[in-house]
Motif scaffolding. Structure first.
Motif, mmCIF file in Angstrom:
data_model
loop_
_atom_site.group_PDB
_atom_site.id
_atom_site.type_symbol
_atom_site.label_atom_id
_atom_site.label_comp_id
_atom_site.label_asym_id
_atom_site.label_seq_id
_atom_site.Cartn_x
_atom_site.Cartn_y
_atom_site.Cartn_z
ATOM 1 N N LYS A 19 0.830 -1.210 0.000
ATOM 2 C CA LYS A 19 0.000 0.000 0.000
ATOM 3 C C LYS A 19 0.860 1.253 0.000
ATOM 4 O O LYS A 19 0.550 2.238 -0.696
ATOM 5 C CB LYS A 19 -0.921 0.006 1.218
ATOM 6 C CG LYS A 19 -2.043 -1.010 1.151
ATOM 7 C CD LYS A 19 -2.871 -1.016 2.430
ATOM 8 C CE LYS A 19 -3.968 -2.084 2.386
ATOM 9 N NZ LYS A 19 -4.733 -2.144 3.656
ATOM 10 N N CYS A 20 1.933 1.241 0.772
ATOM 11 C CA CYS A 20 2.855 2.370 0.845
ATOM 12 C C CYS A 20 3.496 2.641 -0.518
ATOM 13 O O CYS A 20 3.607 3.792 -0.952
ATOM 14 C CB CYS A 20 3.935 2.089 1.891
ATOM 15 S SG CYS A 20 5.029 3.472 2.213
ATOM 16 N N GLN A 21 3.875 1.574 -1.201
ATOM 17 C CA GLN A 21 4.496 1.712 -2.534
ATOM 18 C C GLN A 21 3.502 2.238 -3.555
ATOM 19 O O GLN A 21 3.849 3.045 -4.422
ATOM 20 C CB GLN A 21 5.060 0.362 -2.974
ATOM 21 C CG GLN A 21 6.277 -0.067 -2.166
ATOM 22 C CD GLN A 21 6.698 -1.499 -2.432
ATOM 23 O OE1 GLN A 21 5.899 -2.316 -2.924
ATOM 24 N NE2 GLN A 21 7.943 -1.829 -2.125
ATOM 25 N N ILE A 22 2.240 1.819 -3.439
ATOM 26 C CA ILE A 22 1.196 2.303 -4.349
ATOM 27 C C ILE A 22 0.957 3.804 -4.152
ATOM 28 O O ILE A 22 0.817 4.560 -5.121
ATOM 29 C CB ILE A 22 -0.115 1.513 -4.135
ATOM 30 C CG1 ILE A 22 0.047 0.070 -4.636
ATOM 31 C CG2 ILE A 22 -1.285 2.191 -4.871
ATOM 32 C CD1 ILE A 22 -1.104 -0.838 -4.266
ATOM 33 N N ILE A 23 0.926 4.230 -2.891
ATOM 34 C CA ILE A 23 0.752 5.658 -2.590
ATOM 35 C C ILE A 23 1.879 6.474 -3.209
ATOM 36 O O ILE A 23 1.666 7.545 -3.791
ATOM 37 C CB ILE A 23 0.693 5.883 -1.055
ATOM 38 C CG1 ILE A 23 -0.597 5.297 -0.492
ATOM 39 C CG2 ILE A 23 0.790 7.375 -0.724
ATOM 40 C CD1 ILE A 23 -0.650 5.263 1.025
ATOM 41 N N GLY A 24 3.110 5.951 -3.093
ATOM 42 C CA GLY A 24 4.264 6.641 -3.668
ATOM 43 C C GLY A 24 4.197 6.738 -5.180
ATOM 44 O O GLY A 24 4.610 7.740 -5.764
ATOM 45 N N GLU A 26 1.335 6.654 -7.035
ATOM 46 C CA GLU A 26 0.156 7.372 -7.508
ATOM 47 C C GLU A 26 0.067 8.822 -7.032
ATOM 48 O O GLU A 26 -0.850 9.540 -7.408
ATOM 49 C CB GLU A 26 -1.109 6.612 -7.076
ATOM 50 C CG GLU A 26 -1.225 5.230 -7.704
ATOM 51 C CD GLU A 26 -2.474 4.502 -7.259
ATOM 52 O OE1 GLU A 26 -3.130 4.977 -6.299
ATOM 53 O OE2 GLU A 26 -2.795 3.444 -7.853
ATOM 54 N N SER A 27 1.004 9.242 -6.183
ATOM 55 C CA SER A 27 0.988 10.626 -5.700
ATOM 56 C C SER A 27 2.412 11.188 -5.682
ATOM 57 O O SER A 27 3.379 10.490 -6.003
ATOM 58 C CB SER A 27 0.386 10.689 -4.302
ATOM 59 O OG SER A 27 1.246 10.057 -3.362
ATOM 60 N N VAL A 31 7.462 8.591 0.036
ATOM 61 C CA VAL A 31 7.226 7.536 1.042
ATOM 62 C C VAL A 31 8.458 6.640 1.215
ATOM 63 O O VAL A 31 8.363 5.569 1.795
ATOM 64 C CB VAL A 31 6.006 6.670 0.640
ATOM 65 C CG1 VAL A 31 4.727 7.498 0.654
ATOM 66 C CG2 VAL A 31 6.222 6.020 -0.724
ATOM 67 N N CYS A 35 8.544 3.389 3.679
ATOM 68 C CA CYS A 35 8.711 2.045 3.097
ATOM 69 C C CYS A 35 9.933 1.344 3.678
ATOM 70 O O CYS A 35 9.904 0.137 3.943
ATOM 71 C CB CYS A 35 8.844 2.141 1.580
ATOM 72 S SG CYS A 35 7.306 2.512 0.719
#
Length: 317
Positions: A19-24, A26-27, A31, A35
């Motif tokens: 989830k942390c990698q996805i946030i990084g 997509e925004s 992070v 991570c």
């Protein structure tokens, strides 16, 4: 990826990391540090869990649905050189017991082992890795063939036990296993046995009499499974964890009891977590052991094997 009950803390951290990698991605939020902290926690959790496994947890790992089976090892070791041989020349071809010729480098080996299935259909096809008498007789036929042509034998043990069905008993299950144990004791060619998963009862012994016997770190080897032991002693499966501890069935226990010769280390997380590394470790052990055994004469090879098993269980008060 499937997780066992004791692996859930690892799953939670891996989900957090994903989830942390996805946030990084997509925004525009950085992070990287977050991570990194999760990765450190994940690595620590893995070490804490896998370095302190109970006997029952190792039994669970040995049955992991993603764990490599006999054919996986053979294909990884031999590639396209493996040629499977079929039938016991008496009843039929047992799909739970596979065997054939293959090469590791320039050296030929006779590979024999129990094979489990990957889904409901293949598990039924392979009879859940439980061989009938014809499976053990096929194995013996291939071992005799290997002896005739001077080819070393490698056996992979992975079975919850020999098939206990009525038809198996009618065709001489006990005799077939006993015959294999007797014949393997006198076989005039090197035998290397590796327990890659479950090593239960006579089903394991039927192809388990080796000059050298090795266990993968998260395999087990015992006269009975923890569940069946619990059922006999406590009339319930609920004491299976207690039974697993009492049975002394882990690789470390096998070393202490002089039942096995060495332990093949698995990658952190089990054999399924890094298959190539597991296959390479098994390959190195087979080649190293064959090099040692190949120096012995046939007479010395058989004499040492007989002495090895004659000394098991001997003790002084």
């Amino acid at each position: 990826m499937e997780y066992l009950d004791f692996e859930m803390p690892i799953k939670e951290l891996q989900d957090q990391l994903a989830k942390c990698q996805i946030i990084g991605e997509e925004s525009e939020v950085d992070v990287t540090e977050t991570c990194k902290k999760i990765e450190e926690k994940l690595e620590k959790a893995k070490k804490d869990i896998y370095k302190n496994l109970t006997a029952w947890q190792r039994v669970q790992l040995s049955r992991h649905p993603n764990r490599p089976y006999t054919l996986d090892y053979i294909k990884a070791l031999c590639g396209d050189t493996f040629m499977e041989l079929h039938g016991d020349r008496s009843v039929k071809d047992d799909k739970a017991m596979i065997g054939g010729l293959g090469k590791i480098g320039d050296q030929s080996f006779m590979f024999i082992g129990q094979q489990k299935g990957y889904n409901t259909k293949t598990r039924q096809y392979r009879n859940f890795g439980m061989a009938n008498p014809e499976g053990y007789r096929k194995a013996l036929r291939l071992m005799r063939m290997a002896e005739k042509f001077g080819i070393p034998v490698v056996t992979f043990v992975d079975t919850p036990g020999a098939y206990p069905g009525l038809e198996a008993e009618e065709r001489g299950q006990g005799e077939a296993i006993a015959r294999n144990i007797f014949e393997m004791t006198y076989l005039k060619t090197p035998i290397i046995t590796i327990i890659i998963g479950e090593g239960a009862s006579g089903g394991a012994l039927g192809i388990g009499v080796g000059d050298r016997v090795y266990m993968l770190e998260n395999s087990w080897y015992s006269v009975i499974s923890p569940e069946n032991c619990s059922t006999i002693l406590w009339r319930s499966w609920e004491q299976k964890e207690k039974a697993a501890e009492a049975l002394k069935l882990t690789a470390k226990d096998g070393m202490k009891l002089n039942i096995v010769d060495d332990i093949i280390k698995e990658p952190l997380g089990g054999a399924h977590s890094d298959r190539p590394a597991t296959f390479e470790a098994v390959k190195e052990q087979i080649l190293k052991t064959y090099k040692e055994l190949n120096k012995l004469t046939e007479a010395d090879l058989v004499a040492q094997r007989m002495e090895k098993y004659a000394n098991m269980g001997v003790f002084k008060e």
